[in-house]
Design a protein around this motif. Structure first.
Motif, PDB file in Angstrom:
ATOM      1  N   ARG A  71       0.789  -1.277  -0.109  1.00  0.00           N
ATOM      2  CA  ARG A  71      -0.144   0.012   0.002  1.00  0.00           C
ATOM      3  C   ARG A  71       0.819   1.340  -0.111  1.00  0.00           C
ATOM      4  O   ARG A  71       0.295   2.417  -0.164  1.00  0.00           O
ATOM      5  CB  ARG A  71      -0.920  -0.008   1.182  1.00  0.00           C
ATOM      6  CG  ARG A  71      -2.057  -1.098   1.260  1.00  0.00           C
ATOM      7  CD  ARG A  71      -3.036  -1.079   2.453  1.00  0.00           C
ATOM      8  NE  ARG A  71      -3.757  -1.971   2.497  1.00  0.00           N
ATOM      9  CZ  ARG A  71      -4.997  -1.912   1.984  1.00  0.00           C
ATOM     10  NH1 ARG A  71      -5.447  -0.796   1.241  1.00  0.00           N
ATOM     11  NH2 ARG A  71      -5.955  -3.061   1.931  1.00  0.00           N
ATOM     12  N   HIS A 112      -8.758   4.455 -10.201  1.00  0.00           N
ATOM     13  CA  HIS A 112      -9.140   4.707  -8.797  1.00  0.00           C
ATOM     14  C   HIS A 112      -8.075   3.866  -7.918  1.00  0.00           C
ATOM     15  O   HIS A 112      -7.711   4.207  -6.703  1.00  0.00           O
ATOM     16  CB  HIS A 112     -10.314   3.795  -8.587  1.00  0.00           C
ATOM     17  CG  HIS A 112     -10.751   3.672  -7.062  1.00  0.00           C
ATOM     18  ND1 HIS A 112     -11.310   4.764  -6.482  1.00  0.00           N
ATOM     19  CD2 HIS A 112     -10.690   2.692  -6.347  1.00  0.00           C
ATOM     20  CE1 HIS A 112     -11.563   4.335  -5.234  1.00  0.00           C
ATOM     21  NE2 HIS A 112     -11.117   2.998  -5.132  1.00  0.00           N
ATOM     22  N   HIS A 113      -7.589   2.745  -8.360  1.00  0.00           N
ATOM     23  CA  HIS A 113      -6.287   1.983  -7.658  1.00  0.00           C
ATOM     24  C   HIS A 113      -5.223   2.791  -7.416  1.00  0.00           C
ATOM     25  O   HIS A 113      -4.695   3.002  -6.217  1.00  0.00           O
ATOM     26  CB  HIS A 113      -6.103   0.685  -8.226  1.00  0.00           C
ATOM     27  CG  HIS A 113      -4.975   0.083  -7.725  1.00  0.00           C
ATOM     28  ND1 HIS A 113      -5.124  -0.719  -6.579  1.00  0.00           N
ATOM     29  CD2 HIS A 113      -3.436   0.051  -8.067  1.00  0.00           C
ATOM     30  CE1 HIS A 113      -3.777  -1.282  -6.226  1.00  0.00           C
ATOM     31  NE2 HIS A 113      -2.911  -0.971  -6.910  1.00  0.00           N
ATOM     32  N   SER A 116      -6.175   5.701  -4.898  1.00  0.00           N
ATOM     33  CA  SER A 116      -6.306   5.107  -3.660  1.00  0.00           C
ATOM     34  C   SER A 116      -4.983   4.958  -3.070  1.00  0.00           C
ATOM     35  O   SER A 116      -4.772   4.901  -1.679  1.00  0.00           O
ATOM     36  CB  SER A 116      -7.368   3.971  -3.597  1.00  0.00           C
ATOM     37  OG  SER A 116      -6.789   2.773  -4.305  1.00  0.00           O
ATOM     38  N   ARG A 117      -4.090   4.549  -3.823  1.00  0.00           N
ATOM     39  CA  ARG A 117      -2.820   4.068  -3.171  1.00  0.00           C
ATOM     40  C   ARG A 117      -1.820   5.479  -2.896  1.00  0.00           C
ATOM     41  O   ARG A 117      -0.724   5.403  -2.544  1.00  0.00           O
ATOM     42  CB  ARG A 117      -1.954   3.132  -4.151  1.00  0.00           C
ATOM     43  CG  ARG A 117      -2.506   1.779  -4.240  1.00  0.00           C
ATOM     44  CD  ARG A 117      -2.264   1.177  -2.883  1.00  0.00           C
ATOM     45  NE  ARG A 117      -3.110  -0.244  -2.976  1.00  0.00           N
ATOM     46  CZ  ARG A 117      -4.232  -0.439  -2.755  1.00  0.00           C
ATOM     47  NH1 ARG A 117      -5.089   0.598  -2.225  1.00  0.00           N
ATOM     48  NH2 ARG A 117      -4.561  -1.766  -2.655  1.00  0.00           N
ATOM     49  N   HIS A 118      -2.288   6.639  -3.324  1.00  0.00           N
ATOM     50  CA  HIS A 118      -1.610   7.879  -3.219  1.00  0.00           C
ATOM     51  C   HIS A 118      -0.220   7.662  -3.959  1.00  0.00           C
ATOM     52  O   HIS A 118       0.754   8.050  -3.387  1.00  0.00           O
ATOM     53  CB  HIS A 118      -1.175   8.255  -1.597  1.00  0.00           C
ATOM     54  CG  HIS A 118      -2.608   8.304  -0.811  1.00  0.00           C
ATOM     55  ND1 HIS A 118      -3.503   9.305  -1.118  1.00  0.00           N
ATOM     56  CD2 HIS A 118      -3.240   7.315   0.039  1.00  0.00           C
ATOM     57  CE1 HIS A 118      -4.503   9.075  -0.350  1.00  0.00           C
ATOM     58  NE2 HIS A 118      -4.075   7.756   0.460  1.00  0.00           N
ATOM     59  N   SER A 147      -5.171  14.014  -8.523  1.00  0.00           N
ATOM     60  CA  SER A 147      -5.481  13.268  -7.404  1.00  0.00           C
ATOM     61  C   SER A 147      -4.089  12.447  -6.927  1.00  0.00           C
ATOM     62  O   SER A 147      -4.164  11.838  -5.697  1.00  0.00           O
ATOM     63  CB  SER A 147      -6.576  12.175  -7.688  1.00  0.00           C
ATOM     64  OG  SER A 147      -7.601  12.908  -8.182  1.00  0.00           O
TER      65      SER A 147
END
Length: 389
Positions: A71, A112-113, A116-118, A147
């Motif tokens: 992550r 999106h993945h 979400s993992r920044h 993002s």
């Protein structure tokens, strides 16, 4: 008394009783111990960084500690939209509508993945028609840049002219002249939408990713696009492909581009000179350019070069199927100097021409191997004497 003796005996024997563990079990316990978790976290992340996205996600299922590692934003440095769930490596493939929807869902899930993992991106590779109003690929890329952390993005490989996979269009098209005119008009509108969306995306890149040092993309050569491109002052490697065959590149525009990129070391140009501009020639100056490749171009002729750091040059003469009478051809060729003289006067450190190493004395006297190379790359009267161009 017997009871006390028995109890005492049992007490004395208990320390000697131990659970029996087989030798194989002991060996298995030792072998199952994996010292990866004893490494420093930075070392663990470095090892996992060599895996692709699919393998990283598989590692996240091993244990909780690995899941935490995967992550980390440090493992998500590359965004490559050219890798899909099917037909990998095939560009511009026509697929069924169902397959296209599957791939489209993968694209949105992948985006999106990364968010979400920044992700902290160093490389971005994508192939989308940014002028597609239905699928809104340009907005997807813009949302990604907003993002994730992309201030350190250094490599951009972007084809904004078409989508990697296109759904099949089973509609029957008419061949009437009115329909052809309508299609031509529609194509012009699509081109304008593409350019407008590309310029919006390029403007965002100048703000979000000012440190790009390697860039490969199609280019429309408009004044606004050139102005935006010159803001990437860290560019060292640049490859520009042609966007529309009817769009010419003024010589002053090309010179403005190279003048405004002080760190540029490698330049590859895909320029198709329109027939109406046949006979035009270009000048190019850059104090730091070391590699210049114009072999993918058609009709690109240099009249003057001032490249004191140039070490390798590539050019190729491509027949375009144009038939010219001798008088017209000679009138055009009389404006162009021989490539040998252009390189001799403008590239003092040149060491290789068309992947062939030059002899140290090539400036003093031409030789047979060099003449053969010029025959394949020079448009002057001496090296091009044919009615077919």
């Amino acid at each position: 008394m017997a009871t006390n003796i028995q109890s005492s005996s049992t007490t004395n024997m208990s320390p000697r009783k131990r659970s029996l563990v087989s030798l194989n079990s002991r060996r298995k316990t030792v072998e199952d111990f994996f010292p990866f978790n004893l490494l420093p976290v930075e070392c663990q992340l470095h090892v996992l960084s060599f895996l692709n996205e699919v393998d990283k996600c598989s590692c996240a299922l091993v244990c909780s500690s690995w899941s935490c590692l995967v992550r980390s934003w440090k493992l998500w440095r590359v965004a490559d939209y050219r890798r899909g769930i099917m037909h990998l490596g095939q560009v511009g493939l026509l697929v069924s509508n169902r397959e296209f929807e599957r791939w489209k869902a993968w694209v949105h899930h992948y985006t999106h993945h990364l968010i979400s993992r920044h992700a902290s991106l160093l490389t971005l590779k994508a192939s989308f028609d940014v002028g597609d109003r239905c699928n809104k690929w340009g907005e997807l890329l813009s949302h990604l840049l907003d993002s994730v952390h992309c201030i350190d993005l250094g490599h951009l490989d972007l084809n904004w002219t078409f989508t990697l996979f296109e759904p099949l269009d089973l509609r029957i098209h008419s061949s009437s002249s009115s329909h052809q005119e309508s299609s031509s008009h529609q194509e012009s509108i699509c081109k304008m939408d593409q350019v407008s969306s590309f310029q919006e995306l390029l403007a965002k890149l100048t703000k979000c990713c000012p440190r790009i040092s390697k860039m490969k993309m199609h280019f429309d050569w408009s004044d606004l696009s050139v102005s935006l491109l010159t803001q990437f002052q860290h560019l060292r490697v640049l490859e520009l492909k042609y966007f529309w065959v009817f769009k010419g590149v003024p010589p002053s525009t090309l010179q403005t581009l190279t003048d405004s990129l002080p760190s540029l070391r490698s330049l590859t140009l895909h320029i198709l000179v329109p027939l109406r501009n046949l006979g035009i020639s270009y000048t190019l100056e850059s104090p730091c350019l070391e590699f210049l490749d114009v072999s993918p171009s058609r009709g690109l002729v240099f009249s003057r070069l001032k490249l004191p750091a140039l070490r390798e040059f590539r050019a190729r003469k491509i027949v375009r199927g144009i038939t010219l009478d001798r008088r017209t051809r000679l009138r055009i060729q009389s404006r162009w100097p021989c490539l040998y003289h252009v390189l001799r006067d403008g590239a003092p450190k040149l060491q290789a021409l068309n992947n062939e190493k030059l002899v140290p004395t090539w400036r003093e006297d031409s030789y047979s191997e060099l003449s053969a190379i010029l025959q394949q790359s020079c448009y002057c009267v001496q090296h091009l004497d044919s009615w077919l161009w």
